[in-house]
Design a protein around this motif. Sequence first.
Motif, short mmCIF file in Angstrom:
data_model
loop_
_atom_site.label_atom_id
_atom_site.label_comp_id
_atom_site.label_asym_id
_atom_site.label_seq_id
_atom_site.Cartn_x
_atom_site.Cartn_y
_atom_site.Cartn_z
N LYS A 169 -57.50 18.78 -14.76
CA LYS A 169 -58.70 18.59 -15.55
C LYS A 169 -58.86 19.65 -16.63
O LYS A 169 -59.43 19.40 -17.68
CB LYS A 169 -59.94 18.61 -14.63
CG LYS A 169 -60.09 17.38 -13.76
CD LYS A 169 -61.31 17.51 -12.88
CE LYS A 169 -61.48 16.30 -11.98
NZ LYS A 169 -62.68 16.43 -11.09
N GLU A 170 -58.35 20.85 -16.35
CA GLU A 170 -58.50 21.96 -17.29
C GLU A 170 -57.48 21.91 -18.42
O GLU A 170 -57.61 22.65 -19.39
CB GLU A 170 -58.38 23.29 -16.53
CG GLU A 170 -59.52 23.51 -15.54
CD GLU A 170 -59.30 24.73 -14.68
OE1 GLU A 170 -58.24 25.39 -14.86
OE2 GLU A 170 -60.16 25.02 -13.83
N ASP A 209 -47.16 29.75 -8.04
CA ASP A 209 -48.19 29.41 -9.01
C ASP A 209 -48.40 27.90 -9.00
O ASP A 209 -47.52 27.13 -9.42
CB ASP A 209 -47.76 29.88 -10.40
CG ASP A 209 -48.83 29.64 -11.46
OD1 ASP A 209 -49.90 29.09 -11.11
OD2 ASP A 209 -48.59 29.98 -12.63
N LEU A 210 -49.56 27.47 -8.52
CA LEU A 210 -49.81 26.03 -8.37
C LEU A 210 -49.93 25.32 -9.71
O LEU A 210 -49.88 24.08 -9.75
CB LEU A 210 -51.06 25.79 -7.54
CG LEU A 210 -50.97 26.20 -6.07
CD1 LEU A 210 -52.26 25.87 -5.34
CD2 LEU A 210 -49.79 25.54 -5.38
N THR A 211 -50.10 26.05 -10.80
CA THR A 211 -50.14 25.37 -12.11
C THR A 211 -48.79 24.76 -12.45
O THR A 211 -48.70 23.90 -13.32
CB THR A 211 -50.55 26.36 -13.22
OG1 THR A 211 -49.59 27.42 -13.30
CG2 THR A 211 -51.94 26.92 -12.96
N LEU A 236 -54.05 31.03 0.43
CA LEU A 236 -54.32 30.26 -0.78
C LEU A 236 -55.61 30.77 -1.39
O LEU A 236 -56.66 30.73 -0.77
CB LEU A 236 -54.45 28.77 -0.43
CG LEU A 236 -54.83 27.82 -1.59
CD1 LEU A 236 -53.77 27.85 -2.68
CD2 LEU A 236 -55.01 26.40 -1.07
N ASN A 237 -55.50 31.26 -2.63
CA ASN A 237 -56.66 31.79 -3.33
C ASN A 237 -56.54 31.42 -4.80
O ASN A 237 -55.54 31.73 -5.44
CB ASN A 237 -56.75 33.31 -3.17
CG ASN A 237 -58.03 33.87 -3.76
OD1 ASN A 237 -59.04 33.18 -3.82
ND2 ASN A 237 -57.98 35.11 -4.20
N ARG A 238 -57.58 30.71 -5.31
CA ARG A 238 -57.52 30.16 -6.66
C ARG A 238 -56.25 29.35 -6.82
O ARG A 238 -56.02 28.43 -6.05
CB ARG A 238 -57.69 31.27 -7.71
CG ARG A 238 -59.08 31.91 -7.65
CD ARG A 238 -59.43 32.75 -8.83
NE ARG A 238 -59.52 32.00 -10.07
CZ ARG A 238 -60.65 31.50 -10.55
NH1 ARG A 238 -61.77 31.61 -9.86
NH2 ARG A 238 -60.68 30.88 -11.70
N LYS A 258 -56.87 21.44 -5.58
CA LYS A 258 -56.54 22.47 -6.57
C LYS A 258 -55.77 21.85 -7.74
O LYS A 258 -56.06 22.13 -8.91
CB LYS A 258 -55.69 23.57 -5.93
CG LYS A 258 -56.37 24.36 -4.85
CD LYS A 258 -57.15 25.51 -5.41
CE LYS A 258 -57.62 26.43 -4.30
NZ LYS A 258 -58.41 27.56 -4.81
N LEU A 259 -54.78 21.02 -7.43
CA LEU A 259 -53.96 20.41 -8.48
C LEU A 259 -54.80 19.51 -9.37
O LEU A 259 -54.60 19.45 -10.59
CB LEU A 259 -52.80 19.62 -7.86
CG LEU A 259 -51.79 20.42 -7.03
CD1 LEU A 259 -50.67 19.51 -6.56
CD2 LEU A 259 -51.23 21.59 -7.82
#
Length: 250
Positions: free
Chosen positions: A248-249, A194-196, A173-175, A242-243
Amino acid sequence: MMSYFSDTSSNDDELETLRWYHYDMSRHAAEALLLSNGKDGSYLLRNSNEGAGSLALSVRANDSVKHFQVTRKSSGYAFGFNEFPSLQDFVSHFANQPLLGSETGTLIVLKYPYPWRVEEPSIYESVRVHTVMQAGRTERDLVAKAPSLGTKEGYLVKLGAFIKNWKQRWFTLNRNELKYFKDKMFDEPIRTLDLTACSAVQFDYSQERVNCFCLVFPERTFYLCAKSGVEADEWIKIIRWKLSQIRKER
């Protein structure tokens, strides 16, 4: 430790003797640290980006971290509607009246001061929090220049998509990328998630295995099992953090 303020008053000296004062730790790094290594009621004091004289008290409450402003004044410290002549009075207040109310009405109990010098817990073997310990740097600088903020790697057992069998895979897990490989020595991942696009991560009890959790994506739910409940909880907490940052972004 360097003083954040230009003067050398006794208040500065007192602040720097506080074991849970983390100096230039950013908001994001404080959240990652408390979510990964703290527990409900863990708290720390750090410098705020609001300017000289502004501090922030970061407190873990369940699966989130709340931040409260503490203002340094010539007469002491202001916290909410209260003022304290010294840090000793500040700490004594927390000991005698340990409840804080956030803007949502949630009561937060201050239980465990998180010291800036600790014997690193075992979770640091898999979760590494990177901070920028330089004056003048901001949260934005940290996120842009610390690609490893909140990383983790290790073996998990994954349920196949079509053939419903379980196979051990090496995960990193990275970024915002969760990759899994056939084994640790392989350079090319089998797949990159892709966690997004991930909507949730949580413990799962639908499988005939223990220590399982799932990641929910629009096209598929991934079922993963760790070697222990503690390890599964670590994966869930860091991915959940991360989520929260992704939301927030947006």
